[in-house]
Design a protein around this motif. Structure first.
Motif, PDB file in Angstrom:
ATOM      1  N   HIS A   1       6.463   2.586 -11.099  1.00 37.27           N
ATOM      2  CA  HIS A   1       5.610   1.395 -11.117  1.00 37.27           C
ATOM      3  C   HIS A   1       4.332   1.553 -10.288  1.00 37.27           C
ATOM      4  O   HIS A   1       3.664   0.561  -9.986  1.00 37.27           O
ATOM      5  CB  HIS A   1       6.415   0.184 -10.646  1.00 37.27           C
ATOM      6  CG  HIS A   1       7.488  -0.207 -11.607  1.00 37.27           C
ATOM      7  ND1 HIS A   1       7.235  -0.826 -12.813  1.00 37.27           N
ATOM      8  CD2 HIS A   1       8.839  -0.016 -11.568  1.00 37.27           C
ATOM      9  CE1 HIS A   1       8.363  -1.016 -13.464  1.00 37.27           C
ATOM     10  NE2 HIS A   1       9.350  -0.541 -12.737  1.00 37.27           N
ATOM     11  N   GLY A   2       4.007   2.789  -9.933  1.00 39.94           N
ATOM     12  CA  GLY A   2       2.727   3.045  -9.279  1.00 39.94           C
ATOM     13  C   GLY A   2       2.661   2.641  -7.824  1.00 39.94           C
ATOM     14  O   GLY A   2       1.566   2.393  -7.296  1.00 39.94           O
ATOM     15  N   VAL A   3       3.812   2.562  -7.143  1.00 31.29           N
ATOM     16  CA  VAL A   3       3.838   2.290  -5.706  1.00 31.29           C
ATOM     17  C   VAL A   3       3.815   3.632  -4.983  1.00 31.29           C
ATOM     18  O   VAL A   3       4.707   4.466  -5.184  1.00 31.29           O
ATOM     19  CB  VAL A   3       5.100   1.501  -5.300  1.00 31.29           C
ATOM     20  CG1 VAL A   3       5.174   1.341  -3.784  1.00 31.29           C
ATOM     21  CG2 VAL A   3       5.115   0.142  -5.982  1.00 31.29           C
ATOM     22  N   LYS A   4       2.813   3.864  -4.138  1.00 26.37           N
ATOM     23  CA  LYS A   4       2.781   5.103  -3.366  1.00 26.37           C
ATOM     24  C   LYS A   4       4.000   5.151  -2.459  1.00 26.37           C
ATOM     25  O   LYS A   4       4.301   4.201  -1.735  1.00 26.37           O
ATOM     26  CB  LYS A   4       1.507   5.210  -2.531  1.00 26.37           C
ATOM     27  CG  LYS A   4       1.406   6.541  -1.787  1.00 26.37           C
ATOM     28  CD  LYS A   4       0.142   6.657  -0.948  1.00 26.37           C
ATOM     29  CE  LYS A   4       0.137   7.985  -0.213  1.00 26.37           C
ATOM     30  NZ  LYS A   4      -1.065   8.140   0.660  1.00 26.37           N
ATOM     31  N   VAL A   5       4.700   6.275  -2.492  1.00 28.21           N
ATOM     32  CA  VAL A   5       5.973   6.366  -1.786  1.00 28.21           C
ATOM     33  C   VAL A   5       6.069   7.705  -1.072  1.00 28.21           C
ATOM     34  O   VAL A   5       5.473   8.700  -1.491  1.00 28.21           O
ATOM     35  CB  VAL A   5       7.148   6.172  -2.779  1.00 28.21           C
ATOM     36  CG1 VAL A   5       7.233   7.317  -3.765  1.00 28.21           C
ATOM     37  CG2 VAL A   5       8.465   5.989  -2.048  1.00 28.21           C
ATOM     38  N   GLY A   6       6.803   7.734   0.024  1.00 28.85           N
ATOM     39  CA  GLY A   6       7.048   8.966   0.759  1.00 28.85           C
ATOM     40  C   GLY A   6       8.389   8.902   1.452  1.00 28.85           C
ATOM     41  O   GLY A   6       9.050   7.856   1.481  1.00 28.85           O
ATOM     42  N   LEU A   7       8.790  10.028   2.019  1.00 29.76           N
ATOM     43  CA  LEU A   7      10.073  10.132   2.702  1.00 29.76           C
ATOM     44  C   LEU A   7       9.901  10.087   4.214  1.00 29.76           C
ATOM     45  O   LEU A   7       8.863  10.494   4.746  1.00 29.76           O
ATOM     46  CB  LEU A   7      10.789  11.428   2.313  1.00 29.76           C
ATOM     47  CG  LEU A   7      11.079  11.647   0.829  1.00 29.76           C
ATOM     48  CD1 LEU A   7      11.872  12.937   0.637  1.00 29.76           C
ATOM     49  CD2 LEU A   7      11.824  10.458   0.233  1.00 29.76           C
ATOM     50  N   ARG A   8      10.953   9.614   4.891  1.00 28.11           N
ATOM     51  CA  ARG A   8      11.021   9.600   6.352  1.00 28.11           C
ATOM     52  C   ARG A   8      12.328  10.290   6.744  1.00 28.11           C
ATOM     53  O   ARG A   8      13.384   9.944   6.233  1.00 28.11           O
ATOM     54  CB  ARG A   8      10.995   8.157   6.877  1.00 28.11           C
ATOM     55  CG  ARG A   8       9.815   7.354   6.360  1.00 28.11           C
ATOM     56  CD  ARG A   8       9.949   5.860   6.651  1.00 28.11           C
ATOM     57  NE  ARG A   8       9.648   5.570   8.051  1.00 28.11           N
ATOM     58  CZ  ARG A   8      10.557   5.185   8.941  1.00 28.11           C
ATOM     59  NH1 ARG A   8      11.819   5.035   8.587  1.00 28.11           N
ATOM     60  NH2 ARG A   8      10.204   4.947  10.191  1.00 28.11           N
ATOM     61  N   PHE A   9      12.238  11.258   7.659  1.00 26.33           N
ATOM     62  CA  PHE A   9      13.391  12.084   8.019  1.00 26.33           C
ATOM     63  C   PHE A   9      13.410  12.235   9.530  1.00 26.33           C
ATOM     64  O   PHE A   9      12.439  12.724  10.124  1.00 26.33           O
ATOM     65  CB  PHE A   9      13.249  13.449   7.331  1.00 26.33           C
ATOM     66  CG  PHE A   9      14.373  14.432   7.590  1.00 26.33           C
ATOM     67  CD1 PHE A   9      15.289  14.726   6.600  1.00 26.33           C
ATOM     68  CD2 PHE A   9      14.488  15.094   8.812  1.00 26.33           C
ATOM     69  CE1 PHE A   9      16.310  15.652   6.813  1.00 26.33           C
ATOM     70  CE2 PHE A   9      15.504  16.013   9.039  1.00 26.33           C
ATOM     71  CZ  PHE A   9      16.414  16.296   8.046  1.00 26.33           C
ATOM     72  N   SER A  38       0.816  -1.218   0.000  1.00 20.47           N
ATOM     73  CA  SER A  38       0.000   0.000   0.000  1.00 20.47           C
ATOM     74  C   SER A  38       0.847   1.263   0.000  1.00 20.47           C
ATOM     75  O   SER A  38       0.423   2.306  -0.512  1.00 20.47           O
ATOM     76  CB  SER A  38      -0.918   0.030   1.230  1.00 20.47           C
ATOM     77  OG  SER A  38      -1.875  -0.993   1.169  1.00 20.47           O
ATOM     78  N   TYR A  39       2.041   1.161   0.602  1.00 21.55           N
ATOM     79  CA  TYR A  39       2.866   2.361   0.754  1.00 21.55           C
ATOM     80  C   TYR A  39       4.289   1.942   1.088  1.00 21.55           C
ATOM     81  O   TYR A  39       4.507   0.978   1.819  1.00 21.55           O
ATOM     82  CB  TYR A  39       2.311   3.243   1.883  1.00 21.55           C
ATOM     83  CG  TYR A  39       3.140   4.458   2.210  1.00 21.55           C
ATOM     84  CD1 TYR A  39       3.169   5.561   1.371  1.00 21.55           C
ATOM     85  CD2 TYR A  39       3.903   4.502   3.378  1.00 21.55           C
ATOM     86  CE1 TYR A  39       3.933   6.673   1.676  1.00 21.55           C
ATOM     87  CE2 TYR A  39       4.674   5.609   3.693  1.00 21.55           C
ATOM     88  CZ  TYR A  39       4.680   6.697   2.844  1.00 21.55           C
ATOM     89  OH  TYR A  39       5.440   7.797   3.141  1.00 21.55           O
ATOM     90  N   ALA A  40       5.252   2.675   0.555  1.00 25.84           N
ATOM     91  CA  ALA A  40       6.663   2.476   0.888  1.00 25.84           C
ATOM     92  C   ALA A  40       7.214   3.767   1.470  1.00 25.84           C
ATOM     93  O   ALA A  40       7.226   4.805   0.786  1.00 25.84           O
ATOM     94  CB  ALA A  40       7.464   2.065  -0.342  1.00 25.84           C
ATOM     95  N   GLY A  41       7.641   3.720   2.715  1.00 27.23           N
ATOM     96  CA  GLY A  41       8.276   4.863   3.347  1.00 27.23           C
ATOM     97  C   GLY A  41       9.785   4.707   3.259  1.00 27.23           C
ATOM     98  O   GLY A  41      10.343   3.739   3.770  1.00 27.23           O
ATOM     99  N   ILE A  42      10.438   5.637   2.579  1.00 27.21           N
ATOM    100  CA  ILE A  42      11.879   5.548   2.336  1.00 27.21           C
ATOM    101  C   ILE A  42      12.606   6.599   3.164  1.00 27.21           C
ATOM    102  O   ILE A  42      12.281   7.790   3.105  1.00 27.21           O
ATOM    103  CB  ILE A  42      12.190   5.704   0.842  1.00 27.21           C
ATOM    104  CG1 ILE A  42      11.610   4.506   0.069  1.00 27.21           C
ATOM    105  CG2 ILE A  42      13.681   5.844   0.589  1.00 27.21           C
ATOM    106  CD1 ILE A  42      11.852   4.534  -1.422  1.00 27.21           C
ATOM    107  N   SER A  43      13.590   6.157   3.921  1.00 22.22           N
ATOM    108  CA  SER A  43      14.307   7.042   4.837  1.00 22.22           C
ATOM    109  C   SER A  43      15.391   7.838   4.122  1.00 22.22           C
ATOM    110  O   SER A  43      16.280   7.269   3.494  1.00 22.22           O
ATOM    111  CB  SER A  43      14.937   6.226   5.965  1.00 22.22           C
ATOM    112  OG  SER A  43      13.940   5.602   6.745  1.00 22.22           O
ATOM    113  N   LEU A  44      15.302   9.156   4.224  1.00 22.10           N
ATOM    114  CA  LEU A  44      16.360  10.075   3.815  1.00 22.10           C
ATOM    115  C   LEU A  44      16.557  11.045   4.969  1.00 22.10           C
ATOM    116  O   LEU A  44      15.639  11.789   5.320  1.00 22.10           O
ATOM    117  CB  LEU A  44      15.977  10.847   2.549  1.00 22.10           C
ATOM    118  CG  LEU A  44      16.169  10.169   1.200  1.00 22.10           C
ATOM    119  CD1 LEU A  44      15.717  11.113   0.079  1.00 22.10           C
ATOM    120  CD2 LEU A  44      17.616   9.769   0.978  1.00 22.10           C
TER     121      LEU A  44
END
Length: 393
Positions: free
Chosen positions: A176-184, A140-146
């Motif tokens: 590829h249509g994966v909802k993504v956001g950043l984590r800081f 459903s969502y991928a949270g990527i850490s930066l």
């Protein structure tokens, strides 16, 4: 978590919650924090191994094999129990969860059980192929850490080139249509990059960002000296609020949240009292529905070895182990002392927290942070940045 865009920019109204009845099983993901039944979002640390070496890592991970992690069968049994318990979200975390060989099967299984499957990742391993696999598994969502722009992030994460790899992971998800956001995670070493992260959101078209206040757990226990001063925290939160407003005034739909310091709730409310009292009244309704810190209530954690924690930062305390007892039974056992006290914490809080007029919307903030700094779970929140007069003392 405090939804800055939801509260300050008015993207959520109290009536939105009433329309859904405020039951976790019926709410869309962006409204789950306001549910009335507080079914826990469960963080499952599927493995401890990680390919990076972040200075603030709560799991103290290294790039090596660890023993005793839940097997595939044990993981599926856990997901069966969570689904029966009506857990709305399973957050697959680590270490780095994408290192686990069967991660896509587990994500697919969770999604087949009608739970939202979310992954918290450093993003460096999300190649074009991995992004497709995440999409096919039903993430459903991928949270990527930066944790900063390139130089800051790579120093923070202990690997040169990590920023470029993580950003490519973001782009592959978007492709590829994966909802993504950043984590800081905000610290003394990277807060100067917050404005640059907003620039990155806009230039890359990233729809979500979570700014985490530092929690002193794992390797983060050594970083108490690296927390911001009260004045710095207020300045960073003001910057986050102002940049969120600027983005929304420009007609761009970006969800902005702050996490792990519920002082942000009354702070947003106090700003709105001066700027827009009518909106402030609605925000107060939403903050009461949110309920403040939810450790042991609306969030729980299952560690790589099956231990159950009130949240992902309580590594030193286990309420039980899913290898022996289902999560649902551990979570609802009235004999479990810490969980019971966290759910009735107002009678145990001390000092400023006990006397605070915002207690109903903050709920005593992060007890594990108070314990890390003072040795006392019920001591005042050390990173509350409001003055005595602002909290009614």
């Amino acid at each position: 978590m405090i939804g800055i865009s939801k509260l300050y920019c008015g993207t959520v109204e109290p009536s939105d919650l009433l329309r859904y009845g405020r039951k976790a099983k019926d709410l869309p993901s962006h409204l789950l924090q306001f549910s009335s039944d507080k079914k826990p979002v469960v963080v499952w640390n599927v493995g401890r191994r990680c390919n990076l070496h972040c200075v603030h890592c709560y799991s103290q991970s290294h790039d090596k094999q660890y023993e005793g992690e839940l097997t595939h069968a044990q993981g599926k049994a856990l997901l069966d129990d969570l689904a029966d318990f009506q857990v709305p979200v399973v957050l697959f975390s680590g270490g780095e969860p994408l290192i686990r060989p069967d991660i896509f099967e587990l994500i697919k299984y969770a999604a087949s059980k009608k739970m939202r499957a979310v992954v918290s990742t450093n993003g460096t391993l999300i190649t074009d192929d991995i992004a497709m696999k995440l999409k096919d598994a039903g993430i459903s969502y991928a949270g990527i850490s930066l944790d900063g722009l390139e130089e800051t992030n790579d120093r923070f994460r202990g690997v040169k080139g990590a920023f470029a790899q993580s950003l490519q992971g973001v782009r592959n998800c978007q492709k590829h249509g994966v909802k993504v956001g950043l984590r800081f995670t905000i610290t003394q070493h990277n807060h100067q990059d917050v404005a640059g992260i907003f620039d990155l959101l806009e230039s890359e078209g990233i729809p979500r960002v979570c700014f985490y206040h530092l929690v002193y757990a794992g390797r983060g226990n050594k970083m108490v000296k690296d927390c911001l001063t009260n004045e710095q925290t207020r300045a960073v939160v003001d910057l986050i609020i102002d940049r969120t407003r600027k983005i929304h005034d420009a007609g761009k739909s970006v969800e902005v949240l702050t996490v792990d310091n519920h002082t942000d709730g009354p702070y947003v409310y106090m700003r709105l009292l001066k700027e827009d009292p009518a909106r402030a009244a609605k925000v107060m309704e939403l903050l009461k529905m949110n309920g403040g810190n939810n450790s042991g209530i609306g969030i729980g954690c299952v560690s790589w070895d099956g231990s159950v924690h009130p949240d992902q930062f309580w590594r030193h305390y286990s309420a039980g182990n899913v290898k022996d007892t289902p999560f649902s039974k551990i979570w609802t056992d009235p004999r479990e002392e810490l969980l019971s006290k966290l759910r009735d914490r107002k009678k145990y809080l001390k000092g400023r927290c006990a006397a605070c007029k915002w207690l109903d919307i903050c709920n005593g903030n992060f007890r594990v942070r108070a314990e890390a700094v003072t040795g006392d779970i019920w001591a005042p929140e050390p990173d509350c940045y409001l003055t005595d007069s602002e909290i009614g003392i």
